[in-house]
Scaffold this active site. Structure first.
Site: not given
Ligand code: UGA
Length: 445
Positions: A121, A154, A158, A254, A257, A265, A268
């Site tokens: 990225t 991408e 994770e 998403f 809460a 990701c 950053k």
């Molecule tokens: C995120 C994106 O979802 C991917 O699409 C993207 O490719 C990736 O970043 C990246 O840029 O490489 P990721 O960081 O693996 O993926 O994790 P997520 O599942 O998106 O969760 C991120 C954070 O948000 C976690 O700490 C999770 O606990 C939090 N979260 C997620 C919430 O607090 N509430 C939600 O409803 C969903």
């Protein structure tokens, strides 16, 4: 067609293994010798569902190999995928030094025409800048072959990166038509299975990635800010979320809460987008607010504990369930758990921590005041005054509530249904944006 993937982090490694699974010959390069040696033996440095079996199968097929020799990999390949890290600098901007280190090798040592695929990225406009840099570099060395730069962001999550790669909703490629076609051929098996292929300009591809992550982070910060209002007014964020998500334009995703987003990701990328906006003279106020709300949300644990214990946590023992930034991964980068643990320690508390996957012994080896328990139950029997839940691992979500009756529980991920908590008559149960439960009574408005 040989693909060289530079960087065996989670994006590079998953991409390399999956490209090999799609039938391509792949060499994956990393500067870390121990990592390359382990990967060559089929051992993965990251916990990622389905990765180990695919890695073993592709090593056995002979299509996939790992090396530290970037020069050899580069001279034998015509598709160069850059998936190195782009960490944040102190001012929030992305550090592209690892990307340029690879680009310099390609300029110096590539021998044939090909494409450079930017999967890391990178800030908006970087791919165009790298394209000019490559052209000038090749020209200065009087090389006659051309390396066309494409942006191929991408969208892997994770924990489910392998299945996200192999069942991608969309594959975005920005660049010149011939280069885009070459990469399209690599992805053809996925396109045949239903993944949508979108081609656009390089800068649009870069911005698509940032915009997607910022939008998702925005939804989380939005629901978290509403949860702050819900908490103040004794409303219930579960009801509000359900009401909102039934509007198809909003949807349910998403909107959970919690104690804020973490990982490598969202934090950053949102900050980098703020930086890019500022340097382009665009007002970044909405983007900056996403980050600011998240920082406030990470203080939920210490704020609630202070309220409950009359602003004196000194000498208390706090059990912490979960350290990973989300379930399904051992990644603790920017994990909200770590901010909470730091705040509890600063307030004079002791910590007993447990995570099903994260190597807590190593992580907290040098942190005074933290001991590590062998199981979720062992945390409860360690004489704790309060339990803090930082990650919604399934083993916590499915934990028998009858075993939590006597412990004051601070649930930062809303793992439990409020009615079930009330029925189980937990002594004190606090969760994010929901009324507190005291001895089986829900204190709602
Ligand atoms: C995120 C994106 O979802 C991917 O699409 C993207 O490719 C990736 O970043 C990246 O840029 O490489 P990721 O960081 O693996 O993926 O994790 P997520 O599942 O998106 O969760 C991120 C954070 O948000 C976690 O700490 C999770 O606990 C939090 N979260 C997620 C919430 O607090 N509430 C939600 O409803 C969903």
């Amino acid at each position: 067609m040989t693909i060289a993937v530079y960087g065996a982090g989670y994006v590079g490694l998953v991409s390399a293994v999956c490209f090999a699974h799609l039938g391509k010959r792949v060499v994956c390069v990393d500067v870390d010798e121990a990592r390359v040696a382990a990967l060559s033996q089929g051992q993965s440095p990251i916990h990622e569902d389905g990765l180990i079996s695919l890695l073993s199968a592709q090593l056995a097929s002979g299509r996939l190999s790992f090396t530290t020799d970037a020069i050899r990999a580069c001279s034998e390949s015509n598709i160069h995928v850059i998936a190195t890290g782009t960490p944040s600098l102190d001012n929030g901007a992305a550090d592209l030094s690892q990307v340029y280190a690879v680009v310099n090798i390609l300029i110096e040592h590539s021998k044939a025409p090909g494409i450079i695929v930017l999967k890391s990225t990178v800030p908006i406009g970087s791919a165009d800048e790298i394209a000019s840099f490559v052209n000038q570099g090749l020209e200065a060395r009087q090389k006659t072959h051309h390396l066309s730069v494409v942006s191929n962001p991408e969208f892997l999550r994770e924990g489910s990166a392998v299945s996200d790669f192999l069942t991608a909703s969309r594959i975005i490629v920005g660049g010149k038509p011939e280069a885009v076609s070459l990469l399209k051929a690599v992805y053809q098996p996925l396109i045949d299975q239903g993944s949508l292929f979108l081609s656009m300009s390089r800068v649009s591809a870069e911005l698509s990635k940032y915009a997607s992550n910022a939008m998702l982070a925005c939804k989380i910060s939005f629901i978290n800010q509403i949860s702050q209002l819900a908490q103040k007014t004794k409303a219930n964020i579960d009801d509000i979320r359900e009401a909102m998500s039934l509007d198809e334009r909003i949807g349910p995703h998403f909107l959970s809460a919690g104690i804020g987003y973490g990982g490598s990701c969202f934090p950053k990328d949102v900050r980098a987008l703020v930086q890019s906006s500022k340097s382009l003279g665009v007002d970044p106020s909405l983007l900056a607010a996403i980050d600011a709300v998240n920082e406030v949300q990470k203080t939920w644990g210490i704020v609630e504990m202070n309220r409950h214990f009359n602003h004196d946590l000194s000498g208390l023992k706090i059990g912490v369930w979960g350290v990973a930034f989300k379930p399904g991964t051992d990644d603790v980068r920017e994990a909200s758990s770590l901010s909470s643990i730091k705040a509890f320690l600063e307030a004079g508390a002791e910590i007993v921590v447990y995570d099903p996957i994260v190597d807590c012994q190593t992580l907290f080896a040098k942190t005074k005041g933290v001991s590590v328990a062998a199981s979720s139950k062992d945390v409860l029997t360690a004489g704790i005054d309060a339990l803090f839940i930082a990650t919604e691992w399934p083993e916590f979500v499915n934990f028998p509530l009858s075993l939590l009756i006597d412990v004051s529980t601070f649930d930062g991920r809303n793992c439990f249904d409020l009615r079930a908590v009330a029925e189980a008559k937990l002594a004190h149960y606090y969760s994010v944006g929901r009324p507190k439960v005291v001895k089986g009574v829900i204190h709602e408005a």
